[in-house]
Scaffold this motif. Structure first.
Motif, mmCIF file in Angstrom:
data_model
loop_
_atom_site.group_PDB
_atom_site.id
_atom_site.type_symbol
_atom_site.label_atom_id
_atom_site.label_comp_id
_atom_site.label_asym_id
_atom_site.label_seq_id
_atom_site.Cartn_x
_atom_site.Cartn_y
_atom_site.Cartn_z
ATOM 1 N N ILE A 1 -14.595 12.295 -3.348
ATOM 2 C CA ILE A 1 -13.138 12.156 -3.288
ATOM 3 C C ILE A 1 -12.681 12.023 -1.841
ATOM 4 O O ILE A 1 -11.889 11.135 -1.501
ATOM 5 N N LEU A 2 -13.201 12.884 -0.962
ATOM 6 C CA LEU A 2 -12.851 12.822 0.457
ATOM 7 C C LEU A 2 -13.310 11.508 1.080
ATOM 8 O O LEU A 2 -12.579 10.888 1.857
ATOM 9 N N LEU A 3 -14.504 11.062 0.729
ATOM 10 C CA LEU A 3 -15.010 9.789 1.243
ATOM 11 C C LEU A 3 -14.097 8.643 0.846
ATOM 12 O O LEU A 3 -13.796 7.754 1.655
ATOM 13 N N SER A 4 -13.628 8.642 -0.387
ATOM 14 C CA SER A 4 -12.724 7.593 -0.857
ATOM 15 C C SER A 4 -11.424 7.599 -0.062
ATOM 16 O O SER A 4 -10.939 6.544 0.362
ATOM 17 N N ILE A 5 -10.882 8.770 0.163
ATOM 18 C CA ILE A 5 -9.622 8.881 0.917
ATOM 19 C C ILE A 5 -9.821 8.421 2.358
ATOM 20 O O ILE A 5 -9.030 7.639 2.893
ATOM 21 N N LEU A 6 -10.890 8.889 2.993
ATOM 22 C CA LEU A 6 -11.144 8.520 4.385
ATOM 23 C C LEU A 6 -11.484 7.044 4.523
ATOM 24 O O LEU A 6 -11.084 6.398 5.497
ATOM 25 N N ASP A 7 -12.213 6.494 3.564
ATOM 26 C CA ASP A 7 -12.573 5.082 3.612
ATOM 27 C C ASP A 7 -11.334 4.217 3.481
ATOM 28 O O ASP A 7 -11.167 3.234 4.197
ATOM 29 N N ARG A 8 -10.442 4.582 2.589
ATOM 30 C CA ARG A 8 -9.201 3.836 2.405
ATOM 31 C C ARG A 8 -8.359 3.895 3.677
ATOM 32 O O ARG A 8 -7.793 2.902 4.126
ATOM 33 N N ARG A 9 -8.304 5.068 4.291
ATOM 34 C CA ARG A 9 -7.540 5.237 5.529
ATOM 35 C C ARG A 9 -8.166 4.424 6.668
ATOM 36 O O ARG A 9 -7.467 3.801 7.455
ATOM 37 N N ALA A 10 -9.507 4.436 6.752
ATOM 38 C CA ALA A 10 -10.196 3.685 7.809
ATOM 39 C C ALA A 10 -9.976 2.191 7.657
ATOM 40 O O ALA A 10 -9.831 1.482 8.651
ATOM 41 N N LEU A 11 -9.950 1.709 6.424
ATOM 42 C CA LEU A 11 -9.727 0.280 6.205
ATOM 43 C C LEU A 11 -8.315 -0.128 6.595
ATOM 44 O O LEU A 11 -8.092 -1.220 7.100
ATOM 45 N N SER A 12 -7.358 0.750 6.375
ATOM 46 C CA SER A 12 -5.975 0.388 6.665
ATOM 47 C C SER A 12 -5.603 0.611 8.127
ATOM 48 O O SER A 12 -4.774 -0.091 8.665
ATOM 49 N N ARG A 13 -6.220 1.601 8.810
ATOM 50 C CA ARG A 13 -5.818 1.933 10.181
ATOM 51 C C ARG A 13 -6.904 1.695 11.229
ATOM 52 O O ARG A 13 -6.655 1.844 12.406
ATOM 53 N N GLY A 14 -8.111 1.430 10.813
ATOM 54 C CA GLY A 14 -9.210 1.346 11.767
ATOM 55 C C GLY A 14 -9.860 2.716 11.915
ATOM 56 O O GLY A 14 -9.303 3.730 11.517
ATOM 57 N N LEU A 15 -11.036 2.744 12.491
ATOM 58 C CA LEU A 15 -11.797 3.997 12.554
ATOM 59 C C LEU A 15 -11.242 5.002 13.541
ATOM 60 O O LEU A 15 -11.184 6.179 13.267
ATOM 61 N N GLY A 16 -10.896 4.579 14.710
ATOM 62 C CA GLY A 16 -10.468 5.515 15.740
ATOM 63 C C GLY A 16 -11.672 6.167 16.397
ATOM 64 O O GLY A 16 -12.822 5.981 15.981
ATOM 65 N N ALA A 17 -11.433 6.948 17.422
ATOM 66 C CA ALA A 17 -12.514 7.550 18.207
ATOM 67 C C ALA A 17 -13.334 8.544 17.389
ATOM 68 O O ALA A 17 -14.570 8.557 17.464
ATOM 69 N N ILE A 18 -12.671 9.362 16.590
ATOM 70 C CA ILE A 18 -13.387 10.360 15.800
ATOM 71 C C ILE A 18 -14.235 9.681 14.734
ATOM 72 O O ILE A 18 -15.392 10.045 14.515
ATOM 73 N N GLY A 19 -13.698 8.679 14.102
ATOM 74 C CA GLY A 19 -14.450 7.941 13.090
ATOM 75 C C GLY A 19 -15.668 7.255 13.671
ATOM 76 O O GLY A 19 -16.747 7.266 13.079
ATOM 77 N N LYS A 20 -15.515 6.670 14.865
ATOM 78 C CA LYS A 20 -16.644 6.000 15.516
ATOM 79 C C LYS A 20 -17.718 7.013 15.922
ATOM 80 O O LYS A 20 -18.902 6.718 15.874
ATOM 81 N N PHE A 21 -17.278 8.211 16.325
ATOM 82 C CA PHE A 21 -18.226 9.271 16.676
ATOM 83 C C PHE A 21 -19.094 9.629 15.478
ATOM 84 O O PHE A 21 -20.318 9.655 15.562
#
Length: 180
Positions: free
Chosen positions: A69-89
């Motif tokens: 569930i968390l992966l789905s939420i974060l994946d949807r957010r990453a697709l709409s906003r980009g990964l950002g520094a924390i996501g890239k880390f």
């Protein structure tokens, strides 16, 4: 997640009872079916105390369900906003999961030995193999903030090796690299 709540709430299936035959430090008399305890806190602990080794169905449902569930939420957010520094880390670790897993076992073992030595605690038991089967000696242990500090330190120490190996995997296409 709902199936976990149903199975755990009814004690129907999915978590083996504690048999008491082992001397594992982490086993307790609360394994198996959950029971109402003298306090709300201990009742919640009893409800969440499912068999991790080997993983029971309830453990898998309790961990994988919310994770997906968390992966789905974060994946949807990453697709709409980009990964950002924390996501890239964290993406570095996601690209080399088995490599990270294998390295972290050796690193944490070394860190535990070093911490025992630095704090003048018994350390010989850490080097006898299968430390989870040995009883923890008197006088060994650390508080929770120290454990969290070691956890963060281990993740940070493994960042550069994981980034290096992710680069190796990106440059080379050897069949065996896909497993690491």
């Amino acid at each position: 997640t709902i199936l976990f709540l149903v199975l755990r709430g009814t004690n129907l299936y999915g978590n083996p009872p504690y048999h008491g035959q082992s001397d594992f430090v982490y086993s307790s008399d609360m394994d198996g079916p959950w029971r109402v305890q003298p306090s709300v806190t201990m009742t919640v602990v009893s409800f969440l105390n499912v068999e991790k080794y080997p993983p029971s169905l309830q453990y898998l449902l309790m961990t994988i369900g919310p994770g997906l569930i968390l992966l789905s939420i974060l994946d949807r957010r990453a697709l709409s906003r980009g990964l950002g520094a924390i996501g890239k880390f964290f993406l570095v670790y996601g690209r080399v999961p088995l490599f990270f897993y294998v390295l972290h076992i050796y690193l944490i073992h070394a860190m535990a030995g070093l911490a025992a030595w630095l704090f003048h605690q018994p350390a010989a038991w850490l080097f006898r193999g299968a430390i989870y089967m040995n009883p923890i000696p008197e006088g060994y242990g650390h508080n929770l903030p120290f454990i969290y500090l070691m956890w963060v330190l281990a993740v940070l120490l493994l960042y550069l090796p994981c980034r290096w190996f992710a680069g190796v995997k990106a440059r080379r296409k050897d069949w065996w690299l896909s497993y690491l």
